[in-house]
Motif scaffolding. Sequence first.
Motif, PDB file in Angstrom:
ATOM      1  N   GLU A   1      14.478   6.407  -2.242  1.00  0.00           N
ATOM      2  CA  GLU A   1      15.673   7.228  -2.462  1.00  0.00           C
ATOM      3  C   GLU A   1      15.266   8.698  -2.497  1.00  0.00           C
ATOM      4  O   GLU A   1      14.407   9.085  -3.288  1.00  0.00           O
ATOM      5  CB  GLU A   1      16.348   6.862  -3.791  1.00  0.00           C
ATOM      6  CG  GLU A   1      16.937   5.488  -3.801  1.00  0.00           C
ATOM      7  CD  GLU A   1      17.647   5.185  -5.101  1.00  0.00           C
ATOM      8  OE1 GLU A   1      18.168   6.125  -5.743  1.00  0.00           O
ATOM      9  OE2 GLU A   1      17.683   3.999  -5.482  1.00  0.00           O
ATOM     10  N   PHE A   2      15.898   9.486  -1.647  1.00  0.00           N
ATOM     11  CA  PHE A   2      15.613  10.910  -1.556  1.00  0.00           C
ATOM     12  C   PHE A   2      16.824  11.697  -2.030  1.00  0.00           C
ATOM     13  O   PHE A   2      17.931  11.465  -1.573  1.00  0.00           O
ATOM     14  CB  PHE A   2      15.285  11.306  -0.109  1.00  0.00           C
ATOM     15  CG  PHE A   2      13.990  10.729   0.387  1.00  0.00           C
ATOM     16  CD1 PHE A   2      12.817  11.437   0.263  1.00  0.00           C
ATOM     17  CD2 PHE A   2      13.945   9.472   0.973  1.00  0.00           C
ATOM     18  CE1 PHE A   2      11.628  10.919   0.704  1.00  0.00           C
ATOM     19  CE2 PHE A   2      12.763   8.935   1.429  1.00  0.00           C
ATOM     20  CZ  PHE A   2      11.593   9.663   1.292  1.00  0.00           C
TER      21      PHE A   2
ATOM     22  N   MET B   1       0.830  -1.209   0.000  1.00  0.00           N
ATOM     23  CA  MET B   1       0.000   0.000   0.000  1.00  0.00           C
ATOM     24  C   MET B   1       0.863   1.257   0.000  1.00  0.00           C
ATOM     25  O   MET B   1       0.522   2.243  -0.662  1.00  0.00           O
ATOM     26  CB  MET B   1      -0.949   0.001   1.207  1.00  0.00           C
ATOM     27  CG  MET B   1      -2.039  -1.040   1.115  1.00  0.00           C
ATOM     28  SD  MET B   1      -3.050  -0.892  -0.373  1.00  0.00           S
ATOM     29  CE  MET B   1      -3.805   0.688  -0.142  1.00  0.00           C
ATOM     30  N   LEU B   2       1.954   1.222   0.732  1.00  0.00           N
ATOM     31  CA  LEU B   2       2.871   2.364   0.714  1.00  0.00           C
ATOM     32  C   LEU B   2       3.409   2.575  -0.700  1.00  0.00           C
ATOM     33  O   LEU B   2       3.439   3.709  -1.188  1.00  0.00           O
ATOM     34  CB  LEU B   2       4.030   2.144   1.689  1.00  0.00           C
ATOM     35  CG  LEU B   2       5.138   3.198   1.658  1.00  0.00           C
ATOM     36  CD1 LEU B   2       4.599   4.570   2.009  1.00  0.00           C
ATOM     37  CD2 LEU B   2       6.270   2.803   2.585  1.00  0.00           C
ATOM     38  N   ASN B   3       3.801   1.500  -1.359  1.00  0.00           N
ATOM     39  CA  ASN B   3       4.305   1.587  -2.723  1.00  0.00           C
ATOM     40  C   ASN B   3       3.271   2.229  -3.650  1.00  0.00           C
ATOM     41  O   ASN B   3       3.610   3.032  -4.512  1.00  0.00           O
ATOM     42  CB  ASN B   3       4.668   0.186  -3.224  1.00  0.00           C
ATOM     43  CG  ASN B   3       5.208   0.198  -4.631  1.00  0.00           C
ATOM     44  OD1 ASN B   3       6.192   0.855  -4.911  1.00  0.00           O
ATOM     45  ND2 ASN B   3       4.535  -0.519  -5.511  1.00  0.00           N
TER      46      ASN B   3
ATOM     47  N   SER C   1      11.429   1.418  -4.682  1.00  0.00           N
ATOM     48  CA  SER C   1      11.242   0.066  -5.210  1.00  0.00           C
ATOM     49  C   SER C   1      10.619  -0.806  -4.126  1.00  0.00           C
ATOM     50  O   SER C   1      10.951  -0.690  -2.949  1.00  0.00           O
ATOM     51  CB  SER C   1      12.568  -0.526  -5.673  1.00  0.00           C
ATOM     52  OG  SER C   1      13.476  -0.610  -4.592  1.00  0.00           O
ATOM     53  N   LEU C   2       9.722  -1.664  -4.555  1.00  0.00           N
ATOM     54  CA  LEU C   2       9.060  -2.620  -3.675  1.00  0.00           C
ATOM     55  C   LEU C   2       9.717  -3.970  -3.860  1.00  0.00           C
ATOM     56  O   LEU C   2       9.924  -4.425  -4.992  1.00  0.00           O
ATOM     57  CB  LEU C   2       7.567  -2.715  -4.015  1.00  0.00           C
ATOM     58  CG  LEU C   2       6.783  -3.820  -3.320  1.00  0.00           C
ATOM     59  CD1 LEU C   2       6.681  -3.562  -1.824  1.00  0.00           C
ATOM     60  CD2 LEU C   2       5.400  -3.947  -3.936  1.00  0.00           C
TER      61      LEU C   2
ATOM     62  N   PHE D   1      16.055   5.175   2.502  1.00  0.00           N
ATOM     63  CA  PHE D   1      15.366   4.743   3.713  1.00  0.00           C
ATOM     64  C   PHE D   1      14.491   3.551   3.365  1.00  0.00           C
ATOM     65  O   PHE D   1      13.962   3.450   2.264  1.00  0.00           O
ATOM     66  CB  PHE D   1      14.503   5.871   4.287  1.00  0.00           C
ATOM     67  CG  PHE D   1      15.300   7.011   4.838  1.00  0.00           C
ATOM     68  CD1 PHE D   1      15.775   6.984   6.134  1.00  0.00           C
ATOM     69  CD2 PHE D   1      15.596   8.101   4.043  1.00  0.00           C
ATOM     70  CE1 PHE D   1      16.518   8.033   6.640  1.00  0.00           C
ATOM     71  CE2 PHE D   1      16.337   9.156   4.534  1.00  0.00           C
ATOM     72  CZ  PHE D   1      16.799   9.122   5.832  1.00  0.00           C
ATOM     73  N   ARG D   2      14.345   2.630   4.326  1.00  0.00           N
ATOM     74  CA  ARG D   2      13.564   1.408   4.113  1.00  0.00           C
ATOM     75  C   ARG D   2      12.434   1.322   5.133  1.00  0.00           C
ATOM     76  O   ARG D   2      12.629   1.565   6.313  1.00  0.00           O
ATOM     77  CB  ARG D   2      14.462   0.179   4.232  1.00  0.00           C
ATOM     78  CG  ARG D   2      13.712  -1.135   4.096  1.00  0.00           C
ATOM     79  CD  ARG D   2      14.650  -2.309   4.130  1.00  0.00           C
ATOM     80  NE  ARG D   2      15.399  -2.312   2.867  1.00  0.00           N
ATOM     81  CZ  ARG D   2      16.404  -3.127   2.608  1.00  0.00           C
ATOM     82  NH1 ARG D   2      16.807  -3.992   3.520  1.00  0.00           N
ATOM     83  NH2 ARG D   2      17.025  -3.077   1.453  1.00  0.00           N
TER      84      ARG D   2
END
Length: 123
Positions: free
Chosen positions: A100-101, A52-54, A110-111, A87-88
């Motif tokens: 990636e920021f 869902m975040l993806n 990426s998921l 961040f993961r």
Amino acid sequence: MLGLAWQSWGWKGVALVAGGLVMWTLLHFNRTMAVLGKAAQRPKGFVGSAVMLNAKLQPGFSLMHVITMTQSIGEAMTAQGVEPEVFRWHDEGGSWVDCEFERGRLARWSLVRPPEPVPPARD
């Protein structure tokens, strides 16, 4: 803005603009502290559903926006100050999203999902 306020209304204008700037700063600071306070009460890098975040992520989101969405501070995968920052966030099912920021904005993500277990062959 302060110079324009001074030319237009004198000290009254400067006081009005300065008051507005202080109010904006306090509102921004208060929002940041509320988001980080909620995130501090959850496990680091945990999200309810990585899938869902993806689906919700969009390029250009700020790190603070992503932290607000996940209600968790992401687990840093790169050293501090290294660009891009990665961040993961992971979920209970073993899936995770790497974000990636670049310059504080979401550039790529990426998921990764764990492989499905192969059911045993039937005789």
